[in-house]
Design a protein around this motif. Sequence first.
Motif, PDB file in Angstrom:
ATOM      1  N   MET A   6       0.850  -1.197   0.000  1.00  6.73           N
ATOM      2  CA  MET A   6       0.000   0.000   0.000  1.00  6.73           C
ATOM      3  C   MET A   6       0.879   1.238   0.000  1.00  6.73           C
ATOM      4  SD  MET A   6      -2.779   1.148   2.889  1.00  6.73           S
ATOM      5  CE  MET A   6      -3.889  -0.187   2.431  1.00  6.73           C
ATOM      6  N   GLN A   7       0.512   2.216  -0.795  1.00 11.43           N
ATOM      7  CA  GLN A   7       1.231   3.475  -0.821  1.00 11.43           C
ATOM      8  C   GLN A   7       0.427   4.543  -0.096  1.00 11.43           C
ATOM      9  OE1 GLN A   7       1.934   4.184  -5.060  1.00 11.43           O
ATOM     10  NE2 GLN A   7       4.041   3.485  -4.806  1.00 11.43           N
ATOM     11  N   TYR A   8       1.136   5.423   0.596  1.00  9.58           N
ATOM     12  CA  TYR A   8       0.435   6.544   1.213  1.00  9.58           C
ATOM     13  C   TYR A   8       0.194   7.641   0.177  1.00  9.58           C
ATOM     14  CZ  TYR A   8       4.843   9.195   1.443  1.00  9.58           C
ATOM     15  OH  TYR A   8       5.985   9.863   1.121  1.00  9.58           O
ATOM     16  N   HIS A   9      -0.822   8.449   0.388  1.00  9.80           N
ATOM     17  CA  HIS A   9      -1.169   9.563  -0.495  1.00  9.80           C
ATOM     18  C   HIS A   9      -1.435  10.789   0.364  1.00  9.80           C
ATOM     19  CE1 HIS A   9      -2.076   7.140  -4.233  1.00  9.80           C
ATOM     20  NE2 HIS A   9      -2.024   6.196  -3.300  1.00  9.80           N
ATOM     21  N   VAL A  10      -0.718  11.853   0.103  1.00  6.38           N
ATOM     22  CA  VAL A  10      -0.955  13.116   0.796  1.00  6.38           C
ATOM     23  C   VAL A  10      -1.334  14.157  -0.254  1.00  6.38           C
ATOM     24  CG1 VAL A  10       0.022  14.928   2.241  1.00  6.38           C
ATOM     25  CG2 VAL A  10       0.677  12.542   2.624  1.00  6.38           C
ATOM     26  N   GLY A  11      -2.597  14.473  -0.325  1.00 10.05           N
ATOM     27  CA  GLY A  11      -3.056  15.486  -1.270  1.00 10.05           C
ATOM     28  C   GLY A  11      -3.918  14.937  -2.378  1.00 10.05           C
ATOM     29  N   SER A  12      -3.517  13.838  -2.991  1.00  4.11           N
ATOM     30  CA  SER A  12      -4.274  13.276  -4.102  1.00  4.11           C
ATOM     31  C   SER A  12      -5.240  12.211  -3.599  1.00  4.11           C
ATOM     32  CB  SER A  12      -3.320  12.665  -5.135  1.00  4.11           C
ATOM     33  OG  SER A  12      -2.561  11.627  -4.549  1.00  4.11           O
ATOM     34  N   PRO A  13      -6.382  12.047  -4.279  1.00  2.00           N
ATOM     35  CA  PRO A  13      -7.322  11.000  -3.878  1.00  2.00           C
ATOM     36  C   PRO A  13      -6.680   9.616  -3.970  1.00  2.00           C
ATOM     37  CG  PRO A  13      -8.370  12.537  -5.393  1.00  2.00           C
ATOM     38  CD  PRO A  13      -6.905  12.858  -5.391  1.00  2.00           C
ATOM     39  N   VAL A  14      -7.111   8.735  -3.096  1.00  4.64           N
ATOM     40  CA  VAL A  14      -6.605   7.358  -3.069  1.00  4.64           C
ATOM     41  C   VAL A  14      -7.448   6.515  -4.013  1.00  4.64           C
ATOM     42  CG1 VAL A  14      -6.259   5.327  -1.628  1.00  4.64           C
ATOM     43  CG2 VAL A  14      -5.800   7.615  -0.710  1.00  4.64           C
ATOM     44  N   GLU A  15      -6.788   5.705  -4.828  1.00  2.00           N
ATOM     45  CA  GLU A  15      -7.512   4.870  -5.789  1.00  2.00           C
ATOM     46  C   GLU A  15      -6.946   3.458  -5.787  1.00  2.00           C
ATOM     47  OE1 GLU A  15      -8.563   6.647  -9.621  1.00  2.00           O
ATOM     48  OE2 GLU A  15      -7.606   8.507  -8.965  1.00  2.00           O
ATOM     49  N   GLY A  16      -7.728   2.526  -6.340  1.00  2.00           N
ATOM     50  CA  GLY A  16      -7.281   1.147  -6.539  1.00  2.00           C
ATOM     51  C   GLY A  16      -6.945   0.440  -5.240  1.00  2.00           C
ATOM     52  N   GLU A  17      -5.816  -0.265  -5.242  1.00  2.00           N
ATOM     53  CA  GLU A  17      -5.428  -1.090  -4.099  1.00  2.00           C
ATOM     54  C   GLU A  17      -5.011  -0.268  -2.887  1.00  2.00           C
ATOM     55  OE1 GLU A  17      -5.876  -4.233  -3.977  1.00  2.00           O
ATOM     56  OE2 GLU A  17      -6.475  -4.443  -6.078  1.00  2.00           O
ATOM     57  N   ASP A  18      -4.794   1.043  -3.064  1.00  3.68           N
ATOM     58  CA  ASP A  18      -4.399   1.877  -1.941  1.00  3.68           C
ATOM     59  C   ASP A  18      -5.602   2.340  -1.127  1.00  3.68           C
ATOM     60  OD1 ASP A  18      -1.744   1.668  -2.664  1.00  3.68           O
ATOM     61  OD2 ASP A  18      -1.810   3.434  -3.951  1.00  3.68           O
ATOM     62  N   PHE A  19      -6.805   2.091  -1.636  1.00  3.93           N
ATOM     63  CA  PHE A  19      -8.002   2.453  -0.880  1.00  3.93           C
ATOM     64  C   PHE A  19      -8.174   1.472   0.267  1.00  3.93           C
ATOM     65  CE2 PHE A  19     -12.500   2.563   0.129  1.00  3.93           C
ATOM     66  CZ  PHE A  19     -12.771   3.923   0.119  1.00  3.93           C
ATOM     67  N   PHE A  20      -8.369   2.009   1.472  1.00  2.00           N
ATOM     68  CA  PHE A  20      -8.375   1.155   2.667  1.00  2.00           C
ATOM     69  C   PHE A  20      -9.744   1.125   3.328  1.00  2.00           C
ATOM     70  CE2 PHE A  20      -7.698   0.354   7.205  1.00  2.00           C
ATOM     71  CZ  PHE A  20      -6.975  -0.837   7.142  1.00  2.00           C
TER      72      PHE A  20
END
Length: 397
Positions: A6-20
Motif C-alpha cells: 500500500m502506498q500513502y497519499h498526501v493530497g491526491s485522492p486514493v484509488e485502486g489497491e491503496d483504498f483502505f
Amino acid sequence: MAEVPMQYHVGSPVEGEDFFNRKKEINAIWRALDSDSLLLLAPRRVGKTSLMKHLVYLAPDKGYQASYLTVEGAADEADFMERLYRAVAENHPNIMKTFVDRVADSPLGTWVKRVKKVGALGVSIELTAEAKKHWPESMMVFGELLSGLETPWLLAVDELPLFILKLLRLDDSGKRAVSFLHNLRELRQNQPGVRWLLAGSIGLDTVTGRYNMADTINDLRLTTLGPFSVHSADDFLQALARSYGLDLHPDVRSHILSRLQWLLPYYIQLVFSELLDVDNRPIRVTDIDALFEALLQPANKNYFDYWRQRLRESLGTPDDTFATTLLNMACQEPRGTRQAVLRGALGRQIRDPEQRDQRLRYLLDVLVNDGYLVENGERYQFHFPLLREYWKRRIAP
C-alpha cells in the motif's frame, strides 16, 4: 496470497489497491442506491473523493456503468452540462458514439459540435453554442441518452455545493441557482435507471437550507462518511508500516492516534509520511511529539492553511470574515467557546440582532458540517486538535 503493498497519499485522492477499508460504508451506499439517489455528507479530508472514485471503480461488479466528475471549476450551467457529457464520453466511448449516431439526423444532432478520440479508449465530446444556450433542454437530452440503455448508471458528482455557490454569486437573487437545482431534480426523477451520488466539501443541505432551496434536493437520501474508528485507523497504520518496512510499536501507534483524536485518513497518511524521515529506529513515542511540533511550523502551513483558504472559496465575502472571527474565538481554549461569546464577537461586525442571530446559526451549521467545529454542550470547539493549535498559532490575532 501475498498482501499488495500500500502506498500513502498526501493530497491526491486514493484509488485502486491503496483504498483502505470503508467496507461498512460502501455496503450501506450500495444498498441505498438500489432505490434512491444519494446526497453524501462528509467533512473535509475524510476521504470523500476517494470513496466516490472507489465506488465508480467497483460499479461494474455491481451491475452499473459509472462515471465520476467534479464540477468545482464549472463556469456556468452550460459548462456543467458539457462536463456531464464529457464524463460519459471519456469513460464509455461506445455508448456516446451510439448516441451521437442515433441523433445525428435529428434536431438534437446539431447540438453535438465535435466528438474526437482521446487516447486508445476514450472520446471527448464538445457541445455547440446552441446546446449551451439551451442548457435545460440539453440536460433532458442527457437523461434520454442514459435512459435508453439497458444497464443502470451511477453518476458521482463531486463539489456540487461549490458550483451552486458560484451560481448564487452570479445572481444573488437566487433564481438562477433555484432554476438549475429544480432542473437537476427533474432529471433525477425522470430517469429511474440512473442513480446520482452528489457530494462536496461543504454540505449541499446547508447551502440549500440557507437560501430556502431545500425542496430542490428532497428526493435525495442522505448518507454520511465520518473518520476512521480507532480500530480501523490502527489497522491502517499497520498496513502502511508493513508496506514500507517500518516497525511501529503498538504504544507508538496509540500515541499517534491519541494526538490526532479526529482520525481523518488524510492526516493519518500525512503523519505516516513524516515518520519515514525520522532518524531513530525503532521510532519512539517522543519522536511522535517532535513530529507533531514540526508539522505546526510555518514551513508546513500548506497542510492546514487550506482550511482558511476554503472559507473564502465556499462562503464568499463577507461570510468568510465572519466565520474567521468565530474560529478565532473558538481556538482559544481546547474545550471551545460558548455560543453567547461567539454571538458577541459577531455583534461587532453585524449590528442588527436578528440578522446577527440568523447569520450565526448559518455559519455555525456550516462550520460544524464542514468539520471545523463540533458542538459540545453549550460550547463550540475545534473538531481537530491539530488544526486548533495551528489556527491559534498562525491565524488568530
